[in-house]
Design an enzyme around this catalytic site. Sequence first.
Site, PDB file in Angstrom:
ATOM      1  N   GLY A 153       0.749  -1.248   0.000  1.00  0.00           N
ATOM      2  CA  GLY A 153       0.000   0.000   0.000  1.00  0.00           C
ATOM      3  C   GLY A 153       0.775   1.291   0.000  1.00  0.00           C
ATOM      4  O   GLY A 153       0.280   2.297   0.504  1.00  0.00           O
TER       5      GLY A 153
ATOM      6  N   GLU B 239      -4.903  -2.834   5.155  1.00  0.00           N
ATOM      7  CA  GLU B 239      -6.045  -2.371   4.345  1.00  0.00           C
ATOM      8  C   GLU B 239      -5.721  -2.400   2.856  1.00  0.00           C
ATOM      9  O   GLU B 239      -6.600  -2.588   2.014  1.00  0.00           O
ATOM     10  CB  GLU B 239      -6.461  -0.962   4.780  1.00  0.00           C
ATOM     11  CG  GLU B 239      -5.686   0.188   4.204  1.00  0.00           C
ATOM     12  CD  GLU B 239      -4.231   0.273   4.638  1.00  0.00           C
ATOM     13  OE1 GLU B 239      -3.412   0.817   3.884  1.00  0.00           O
ATOM     14  OE2 GLU B 239      -3.918  -0.202   5.747  1.00  0.00           O
ATOM     15  N   ASP B 240      -4.438  -2.229   2.504  1.00  0.00           N
ATOM     16  CA  ASP B 240      -4.035  -2.233   1.099  1.00  0.00           C
ATOM     17  C   ASP B 240      -4.360  -3.565   0.429  1.00  0.00           C
ATOM     18  O   ASP B 240      -4.968  -3.616  -0.640  1.00  0.00           O
ATOM     19  CB  ASP B 240      -2.546  -1.902   0.966  1.00  0.00           C
ATOM     20  CG  ASP B 240      -1.676  -2.701   1.937  1.00  0.00           C
ATOM     21  OD1 ASP B 240      -2.214  -3.512   2.722  1.00  0.00           O
ATOM     22  OD2 ASP B 240      -0.450  -2.517   1.906  1.00  0.00           O
ATOM     23  N   HIS B 241      -3.958  -4.647   1.088  1.00  0.00           N
ATOM     24  CA  HIS B 241      -4.232  -5.972   0.534  1.00  0.00           C
ATOM     25  C   HIS B 241      -5.732  -6.242   0.470  1.00  0.00           C
ATOM     26  O   HIS B 241      -6.234  -6.791  -0.527  1.00  0.00           O
ATOM     27  CB  HIS B 241      -3.555  -7.059   1.361  1.00  0.00           C
ATOM     28  CG  HIS B 241      -3.905  -8.447   0.901  1.00  0.00           C
ATOM     29  ND1 HIS B 241      -3.251  -9.074  -0.125  1.00  0.00           N
ATOM     30  CD2 HIS B 241      -4.881  -9.308   1.313  1.00  0.00           C
ATOM     31  CE1 HIS B 241      -3.783 -10.266  -0.332  1.00  0.00           C
ATOM     32  NE2 HIS B 241      -4.776 -10.428   0.524  1.00  0.00           N
TER      33      HIS B 241
END
Length: 413
Positions: free
Chosen positions: A208, A235-237
């Site tokens: 991210g 949260e990026d994944h």
Amino acid sequence: MASYVPDVLLKTILAVFLLCIGYFRLQTKFARVDRSRSSDKKEAPGVSILRPMKGLDTEFEKCIESAFQQEYPNFEILLCVENPNDPAIPVAKRIIERHRNVDSTLIIGAERYGVNPKVNNLTKAYENAKYNIVWILDSNCWVSSGTLGRAVDILETQPNIHLVHNLPLCVDISGAWGSRLDEMYLSTSHAKFYVAINAVAIAPCIMGKSNFFRRSQLNAVEPGGIKEFSKYIAEDHMIGDRLWKAGGRHAMTSDAVIQPVADNSFSDYFFRRMRWQRVRKYMVVAATMIEPLTECFTCGLLGAAAFSYFLGVKFWLFYLCHIILWCGLDFWNFIGLHKFRNVEVNSETPFFAIPQNYDNAVAFKKWIQTWIVRELMALPIWIKAMSGRKIDWRNRLFYIKSDNTAVEISRSL
């Protein structure tokens, strides 16, 4: 046991296959500057650049300012900070004043939606952004001036692509051991497998640092928008995973996002790597389980054992040749990435994004020492990561649950 050995060897062959793809991609795709078509269009779609800030990262001002220097006709910048006393605020105000021609806003204060402070910090900007396309760019990263345009090119010309991201790199500017190890990891082991997994595109693989996507597409799968991801640490994944499962695919531009690092200690590196391996072990179980097979020494041991047993090749001869070849290819790739051939060099380019010189004995000796130490640390870090669920992040302690969510816990537990 008999069935286990071929299974391990098959996974090792897969790792070597991905390794070859990674080496090839790094020496081709990431060795050039692609001209952006979107940057030349007056009617180019608008983009909202969201930069979450907390404290003063290394070369903070240069990193933040790189967003203001994008060669693109239609964008806004939203700088987000949670604490009204954060030392990043005066620097952000100074940059905004210096670039009055850029549509930019400083957003101070954040609601708490979940355990992830980055998502909490971003939510207000995400919900008030002017444009559908958003670019979430970490505050500790510097980007080349054409990065935005090249990402929009992909989003506009490939309808199946729902998320665009960039190759993350670190550049050590202090000589501290932790900083050297960060630089080595992202420029060798991580780089080749990150681009390889994204090239074969069999599963989402997102880091991210720098992500572009359309709010409309994310909100279609998560009506609450980005705040719905505040229950996750990674949260990026999870954003990438949601878009992928909805039928969207991901793409990388030829750009790297460059993070200058300084004064990180040996233990800083160890526990940071352990933390993120521990976070993702429930997200990408198979990839995490075979990760030791993607490291030089472990992969070489299995290869040497197989060639010795099946073909009669001398174990130590094979192992030594394997290490020399692997190290040589890593050095070749490291040098290639740190030539920054995918960076538009101009008067605004900071010193840490200028091609580095490793063509002398002193520099190579330092490089080889760092490479050996990082490779030796890989398996112990993995074992430590697999043996627990607690992580320490931004001076807070979290417990990672098997559904990938996290809960904050007291240090007394």
